[in-house]
Design an enzyme around this catalytic site. Structure first.
Site, PDB file in Angstrom:
ATOM      1  N   GLU A 295       0.822  -1.211   0.000  1.00 12.02           N
ATOM      2  CA  GLU A 295       0.000   0.000   0.000  1.00 12.02           C
ATOM      3  C   GLU A 295       0.860   1.267   0.000  1.00 12.02           C
ATOM      4  O   GLU A 295       0.721   2.136   0.861  1.00 12.02           O
ATOM      5  CB  GLU A 295      -0.976  -0.025   1.181  1.00 12.02           C
ATOM      6  N   ASP A 374      -8.577  -9.052   3.736  1.00  6.28           N
ATOM      7  CA  ASP A 374      -8.365  -8.003   4.726  1.00  6.28           C
ATOM      8  C   ASP A 374      -9.445  -7.985   5.807  1.00  6.28           C
ATOM      9  O   ASP A 374     -10.288  -7.099   5.815  1.00  6.28           O
ATOM     10  CB  ASP A 374      -8.327  -6.643   4.009  1.00  6.28           C
ATOM     11  N   GLU A 402     -12.727  -3.156  11.778  1.00  6.43           N
ATOM     12  CA  GLU A 402     -12.774  -2.239  10.630  1.00  6.43           C
ATOM     13  C   GLU A 402     -13.923  -2.562   9.670  1.00  6.43           C
ATOM     14  O   GLU A 402     -14.626  -1.682   9.203  1.00  6.43           O
ATOM     15  CB  GLU A 402     -11.428  -2.301   9.895  1.00  6.43           C
TER      16      GLU A 402
HETATM   17  C1  GCU Z   1      -6.162  -2.337   5.678  1.00  3.92           C
HETATM   18  C2  GCU Z   1      -6.556  -1.055   6.343  1.00  3.92           C
HETATM   19  C3  GCU Z   1      -5.428  -0.084   6.336  1.00  3.92           C
HETATM   20  C4  GCU Z   1      -4.179  -0.725   6.905  1.00  3.92           C
HETATM   21  C5  GCU Z   1      -3.866  -1.995   6.157  1.00  3.92           C
HETATM   22  C6  GCU Z   1      -2.718  -2.782   6.760  1.00  3.92           C
HETATM   23  O1  GCU Z   1      -6.034  -2.149   4.306  1.00  3.92           O
HETATM   24  O2  GCU Z   1      -7.678  -0.518   5.714  1.00  3.92           O
HETATM   25  O3  GCU Z   1      -5.811   1.030   7.101  1.00  3.92           O
HETATM   26  O4  GCU Z   1      -3.092   0.129   6.828  1.00  3.92           O
HETATM   27  O5  GCU Z   1      -4.969  -2.833   6.203  1.00  3.92           O
HETATM   28  O6  GCU Z   1      -2.999  -3.778   7.420  1.00  3.92           O
HETATM   29  O7  GCU Z   1      -1.575  -2.451   6.570  1.00  3.92           O
END
Ligand code: GCU
Length: 688
Positions: A295, A374, A402
């Site tokens: 990400e 996730d 979440e």
């Molecule tokens: C999910 C979540 C993010 C988080 C990511 C992770 O995508 O929405 O906020 O950073 O997981 O576990 O790194």
């Protein structure tokens, strides 16, 4: 302080007859003068506090028995010089095998001593919390002979807290660690958090978000280390090791180097010096948690290196100090084209890490999310569990909810976690459960265990929804012993929190146990997941993530829905499992209903094992889900007057919101599928 703030450490006063029965064992607390550890001091103070609350007595620790003629509780390490402990265990010098963190509790009726003994002070602390739990839940202590050891060596909590005070995916207020770009001065609240964690058996914490932003990158520099050392000092008293999330690009971000290439000599030297500095400040520092090449976070890919190169470089720096690198496997392409049906996010962790098995140093642990996507309400177990015989692994859960109602909906997650832990990977033949992978026994890992994203913030009751405390409690208890039953944990938590009025216990445990199924029933159907509003992930949006870059699709069209992940015609994800799982999931006939749309694309008229068509299943579960959410509110309302007014009101408000919001889910999903499929509800209910 209120019921919410003290959570399960409130220790409500027991009924008089019970008080009497327990009190005769609790004349005093005997602790050897020679035991000077601060963890022992914490154990003694927890014990006298808990006994004081429940039994209405004052007992402070003393070095020998008093003359009251009452029984006493002796606490100490086996070789710590406590004569009462030595006496109970037969003066023989042969003590129960408690391992490094376990404890033994034995009642010696003759001498009137209950001995809580352990090899290490941490074990004594856990033993104290165990005894308090027994008393609080009304269990007789006249004939105890208990030996317990934690199943998992690493029992960790991950804070996703940022230094500006916000919490990524936090739904219970702001951070208790940070405020306005500084580390908080309110260390008392952190200490109370440490007590809560230790009481469930947790022994490690990472105090900053895995997404390490600009200022947090400086946590491992002298700018923040003195403050962080103070926090480590608080957790140390409760036998909890402190870890930090680090930015892989730190050498660049701090302005020291032009590269973060893990094979570059200067980079290696930079991290070595950094590790020395951190250990100078915190001698028992746990290590680094790393989200890299995930990400948009930096990582070794930038330099054409892989995750083994990246993590080993950090591991080498920490090795002289006994530190660990916990390297996350949440690595996938987050810039997908939805038209590309070959790329499958579910495959990504396995595809990235399986080929690297055996290349990681001994002090590296891969942290794998429980499922391949996730933290959805329903997804299969990550096929990486069982696929890495030569690499230390641990599991990552998310307590924060979440995608499961964000502390507004009730969703007791312990049953979900238990399903994951009990999943058979067949890695070493039948009976190779995930829990044996992550406790290290299946492959003989050197390091392994549990991690989970916390659900606490600075809300008065820590978790926003009063009943969401049960998830934090349950996580700790499961990490200690994954064999514990979900309902037993729920009952323990309820009794500790609300006391032992049977009607309250029965109602709350019932609500907790039903809650995951209820949430699942009115949200995304049959394992397909997502369908949440983009970004904040709360509330329904069927196509919210459908044409996006995140790899999260359900492929609904006018004929059918679901993701074909079979080997024969789909992405091949099902083939990442060992047999028989690969065939069970990969074959339409044998795929379990609850995961059907995760693995297969089917017409709406496809008939499930339940006998219903997919479309009718969607309608039925969504109508029922609303009724059952209404039921939660009703059940809770029946407890008015039986739980304290503030907690009652706070939870009642949330249950009302949940019921309301369940309607929105129902209508959004049902309407979408009525219009998409053109097939009406067999029962003719209102669909807009
Ligand atoms: C999910 C979540 C993010 C988080 C990511 C992770 O995508 O929405 O906020 O950073 O997981 O576990 O790194």
């Amino acid at each position: 302080s209120s019921i919410g703030y003290e959570a399960w450490l409130r220790y409500p006063q027991l009924a008089e007859d019970k008080q009497e029965a327990f009190s005769r064992w609790c004349g005093c607390i005997v602790e050897a003068e020679t035991e000077e550890s601060e963890v022992m001091a914490a154990a003694a103070s927890e014990l006298s506090r808990g006994l004081g609350r429940m039994l209405g007595i004052t007992t402070s620790a003393r070095s020998s028995r008093d003359s009251s003629g009452k029984g006493c509780i002796a606490i100490g390490t086996f070789n710590g010089g406590n004569e009462s402990i030595a006496h109970v265990y037969g003066d023989s010098g042969v003590y129960p095998n408690t391992g490094a963190e376990g404890f033994a509790i034995r009642t010696d009726a003759k001498s009137g001593i209950i001995a809580i003994g352990a090899e290490q002070p941490a074990g004594v602390l856990y033993g104290v919390f165990h005894l308090l739990r027994l008393i609080a839940t009304g269990t007789a202590i006249d004939e105890l002979d208990i030996v317990e050891q934690p199943t998992n060596a690493i029992r960790m909590i991950n804070q996703w807290d940022n230094i500006d005070g916000s919490i990524e995916r936090g739904y219970a207020g702001q951070s208790i660690f940070y405020d306005n770009n500084e580390i908080t001065k309110d260390l008392g609240r952190i200490e109370d958090y440490a007590r809560l964690l230790a009481s469930t058996g947790l022994n490690a914490i990472t105090i900053n978000n895995v997404n390490v932003h600009r200022l947090e990158t400086y946590f491992i520099t002298d700018r923040f280390l003195p403050d962080i050392a103070r926090i480590a000092g608080i957790f140390r008293r409760y036998a909890i090791k402190l870890f930090l999330s680090v930015n892989f690009a730190s050498p660049i971000e701090t302005g020291d180097l032009k590269t973060a290439d893990p094979l570059d000599a200067d980079v290696k030297a930079w991290w070595k010096a950094k590790a020395d500095e951190v250990y100078q400040a915190i001698p028992d520092f746990g290590g680094f948690l790393v989200k890299a090449d995930s990400e948009n976070r930096p990582g070794p890919f930038t330099y054409g290196r892989d995750h083994a190169d990246g993590s080993n470089m950090l591991a080498e720096a920490l090795l002289p100090h006994g530190g660990l690198v916990i390297w996350r496997c949440f690595v996938y392409n987050c810039k997908q084209d939805w038209r590309d049906r070959k790329t499958d996010r579910a495959r990504a962790a396995y595809d990235h890490f399986k080929p690297l098995d055996g290349r990681f140093m001994d002090n590296v642990i891969l942290q794998i999310k429980n499922g391949p996507m996730d933290f959805q309400v329903r997804e299969p177990v990550s096929p990486l569990f069982g696929a890495l015989p030569s690499t230390n692994c641990m599991i990552e859960f998310q307590i924060a909810q979440e995608y499961t109602g964000q502390a507004r909906h009730l969703c007791y997650l312990v049953p979900q976690w238990k399903e994951v832990l009990d999943f058979d990977t067949y890695a070493q033949g039948e009976g190779s459960h995930v829990k044996q992978v992550v406790d290290g026994s299946l492959f003989g890992y050197k390091h392994s265990g549990f991690a989970a994203v916390s659900n606490i913030g600075d809300d008065a009751n820590w978790t926003g929804h009063p009943l969401a405390q049960s998830n934090l409690y349950g996580y700790g208890r499961l990490a200690w012993n994954p064999q514990l039953a979900s309902d037993a944990i729920a009952e323990e938590w309820t009794r500790l929190t609300f006391g032992s009025e049977e009607r309250v216990v029965h109602t709350v445990v019932g609500m907790l146990m039903d809650s995951w199924g209820i949430y699942e029933s009115y949200t995304a159907p049959l394992g397909v997941g997502w369908m949440v509003s983009p970004n904040h992930h709360y509330g329904p949006d069927v196509d919210g993530y459908e044409y996006s870059k995140w790899g999260t699709y359900h492929f609904s069209d006018y004929k059918g829905m679901g993701v074909d992940r079979t080997l024969a015609t789909g992405t091949g994800y099902a083939g990442q499992y060992r047999e028989p799982n690969a065939s069970v999931y990969g074959t339409l006939e044998s795929c379990p209903d609850e995961l059907l749309l995760f693995f297969h694309h089917v017409p709406y008229t496809h008939v499930l094992h339940s006998g219903k068509t997919v479309i009718q299943h969607i309608y039925d579960t969504h109508f029922e889900g609303v009724e059952r959410a209404d039921g939660l509110l009703k059940r809770w309302n029946e407890l008015e007057g039986q739980v304290d007014a503030e907690t009652f009101k706070r939870a009642a408000d949330r249950f009302a919101q949940q019921a309301e919001h369940a309607r929105e889910w129902r209508d959004r999903i049902n309407t979408y599928y009525l219009r998409k499929s053109g097939i009406g509800d067999a029962l003719g209910r209102t669909i807009y």
